[in-house]
Scaffold this active site. Sequence first.
Site, PDB file in Angstrom:
ATOM      1  N   HIS A 169       0.854  -1.195   0.000  1.00 24.88           N
ATOM      2  CA  HIS A 169       0.000   0.000   0.000  1.00 24.88           C
ATOM      3  C   HIS A 169       0.892   1.249   0.000  1.00 24.88           C
ATOM      4  CE1 HIS A 169      -3.242   2.675   0.466  1.00 24.88           C
ATOM      5  NE2 HIS A 169      -3.896   2.118   1.470  1.00 24.88           N
ATOM      6  N   HIS A 172      -2.893   6.885  -0.937  1.00 31.05           N
ATOM      7  CA  HIS A 172      -3.899   7.458  -0.042  1.00 31.05           C
ATOM      8  C   HIS A 172      -3.370   8.147   1.209  1.00 31.05           C
ATOM      9  CE1 HIS A 172      -6.808   4.174  -1.817  1.00 31.05           C
ATOM     10  NE2 HIS A 172      -6.295   4.964  -2.732  1.00 31.05           N
ATOM     11  N   TYR A 174      -0.888   7.405   3.263  1.00 37.24           N
ATOM     12  CA  TYR A 174      -0.293   6.606   4.348  1.00 37.24           C
ATOM     13  C   TYR A 174       1.242   6.626   4.236  1.00 37.24           C
ATOM     14  CZ  TYR A 174      -5.121   5.372   5.074  1.00 37.24           C
ATOM     15  OH  TYR A 174      -6.457   5.462   5.318  1.00 37.24           O
TER      16      TYR A 174
HETATM   17  C1  LIG Z   1     -14.977   0.709   3.150  1.00 38.30           C
HETATM   18  C2  LIG Z   1     -13.766   1.002   2.319  1.00 38.30           C
HETATM   19  C3  LIG Z   1     -12.509   0.716   2.836  1.00 38.30           C
HETATM   20  C4  LIG Z   1     -11.366   0.958   2.073  1.00 38.30           C
HETATM   21  N1  LIG Z   1     -10.129   0.566   2.558  1.00 38.30           N
HETATM   22  C5  LIG Z   1      -9.038   0.621   1.765  1.00 38.30           C
HETATM   23  C6  LIG Z   1      -7.806   0.029   2.164  1.00 38.30           C
HETATM   24  O1  LIG Z   1      -7.677  -0.598   3.229  1.00 38.30           O
HETATM   25  N2  LIG Z   1      -6.757   0.138   1.325  1.00 38.30           N
HETATM   26  C7  LIG Z   1      -6.845   0.813   0.137  1.00 38.30           C
HETATM   27  O2  LIG Z   1      -5.861   0.888  -0.594  1.00 38.30           O
HETATM   28  N3  LIG Z   1      -8.019   1.342  -0.274  1.00 38.30           N
HETATM   29  C8  LIG Z   1      -9.103   1.251   0.484  1.00 38.30           C
HETATM   30  N4  LIG Z   1     -10.317   1.719   0.029  1.00 38.30           N
HETATM   31  C9  LIG Z   1     -10.419   2.240  -1.353  1.00 38.30           C
HETATM   32  C10 LIG Z   1     -10.851   1.122  -2.307  1.00 38.30           C
HETATM   33  O3  LIG Z   1      -9.843   0.140  -2.446  1.00 38.30           O
HETATM   34  C11 LIG Z   1     -11.180   1.663  -3.713  1.00 38.30           C
HETATM   35  O4  LIG Z   1     -10.039   2.240  -4.280  1.00 38.30           O
HETATM   36  C12 LIG Z   1     -12.305   2.688  -3.673  1.00 38.30           C
HETATM   37  O5  LIG Z   1     -13.405   2.220  -2.909  1.00 38.30           O
HETATM   38  C13 LIG Z   1     -12.782   3.031  -5.087  1.00 38.30           C
HETATM   39  O6  LIG Z   1     -13.337   1.900  -5.686  1.00 38.30           O
HETATM   40  P1  LIG Z   1     -14.952   1.763  -5.820  1.00 38.30           P
HETATM   41  O7  LIG Z   1     -15.401   3.070  -6.415  1.00 38.30           O
HETATM   42  O8  LIG Z   1     -15.128   0.593  -6.742  1.00 38.30           O
HETATM   43  O9  LIG Z   1     -15.512   1.562  -4.469  1.00 38.30           O
HETATM   44  C14 LIG Z   1     -11.472   1.528   0.779  1.00 38.30           C
HETATM   45  C15 LIG Z   1     -12.752   1.824   0.281  1.00 38.30           C
HETATM   46  C16 LIG Z   1     -13.887   1.564   1.024  1.00 38.30           C
HETATM   47  C17 LIG Z   1     -15.247   1.855   0.429  1.00 38.30           C
END
Ligand SMILES: Cc1cc2nc3c(=O)[nH]c(=O)nc-3n(C[C@H](O)[C@H](O)[C@H](O)COP(=O)(O)O)c2cc1C
Length: 366
Positions: A169, A172, A174
């Site tokens: 990762h 975002h 981090y």
């Molecule tokens: C509940 C939730 C938790 C997430 N946790 C992470 C995470 O742990 N690591 C990460 O890289 N992105 C995380 N994301 C981002 C998602 O991996 C993804 O990039 C984002 O939801 C956009 O995709 P989508 O529009 O299909 O939901 C999270 C998103 C959601 C909705």
Amino acid sequence: MSAEQLFKPFSLKSLNIKNRIVMAPMTRSFSPNGIPTADVASYYQRRAAGQVGLILSEGTVIDRPSSSNDANIPHFYGEESLAGWKSVIDSVHAEGGSMGPQIWHMGVMPNHHSGWTPSVPFEGPSEYNNPNLKNGRAMTEADITESILAYGRAAADAKRLGFDCVEIHGAHGYLIDQFFWDATNTRTDQYGGKTLAERNRFGVEVVKEVRKQVGEDFTIILRLSQWKPTHYDYKLAKTPEEMESWLLPLSEAGVDIFHCSQRRFWEPEFESSDLNFAGWAKKITGKATITVGSVGLNGEFLAAFAGESSQPSSLDELLRRFDRGDFDLVGVGRPLLADPHWVEKIKEDRNQELVGFSKEALGVLL
Ligand SMILES: Cc1cc2nc3c(=O)[nH]c(=O)nc-3n(C[C@H](O)[C@H](O)[C@H](O)COP(=O)(O)O)c2cc1C
């Protein structure tokens, strides 16, 4: 338009998957004391049974005393947590699925709303999580070395437990991204610098260590984003040339697949063309890429945390870009969090059965 082209298999080193759909990593906070439970294993098993090509786990933290700000986020170290992960990957394999853990160090973080804090202060390139929040301490060179080794151990454990790949990762806002960003990396040693190329050093060293630990044949994915949770429109790389200076050293260090996180996959990265981040990453590095961000939904994910629901939307623009060869794999987050059968419904054109996403889905492991 039919989504048939997403159902071609894909192979790269240790990764052999039946289609191009990747479950995006999504934090669920259902692992008390950092240990994934049987419910967590069943949650991922249902996605494997639902024909997801590659499942990426929720972020799971590496062995540093302040790598997490939440007691319910899984660890990727320690006997009990790793035993939990072993049952996750065994359950996924039992259904013919493939999976990689997303290994994570949060860096300097805001305190969690639960009030839980780690035993020592958060650590990052500086004290800052973003220009407006100071909540940790600047890492010493020894902390940096130890952290790099901890990423390597987590990756080696992923391979030993039987996972098909590992994702680092680096997105975002981090830890790794805190090193990339000049607002949080104000260091004057060799891990800092005025240019993105100089601030890339920590990320490059993490990738090199992970590669050293897993060997040449194990697939390494690196997730990156230009945006930050506090600065949605921020771009680390402001030009294609700056993006080259960022991605090429990471590619040479050992990344096999770049996972290019956007909130909306159709947004162009630079003004000169309609290519998105995954499109540019593939063009620059020649490596495979994953696109992600509002695939099949009409609202983006950060709004989802504020309670906004999203309805299913057409895949036509995604398929146009996929056919053009902009990316190899497609990350899908919320639709798969809300519905383990999303892939089968897309494959079988059962569009009227798609459920979209609403905030209630976050409270349970469906
Ligand atoms: C509940 C939730 C938790 C997430 N946790 C992470 C995470 O742990 N690591 C990460 O890289 N992105 C995380 N994301 C981002 C998602 O991996 C993804 O990039 C984002 O939801 C956009 O995709 P989508 O529009 O299909 O939901 C999270 C998103 C959601 C909705």
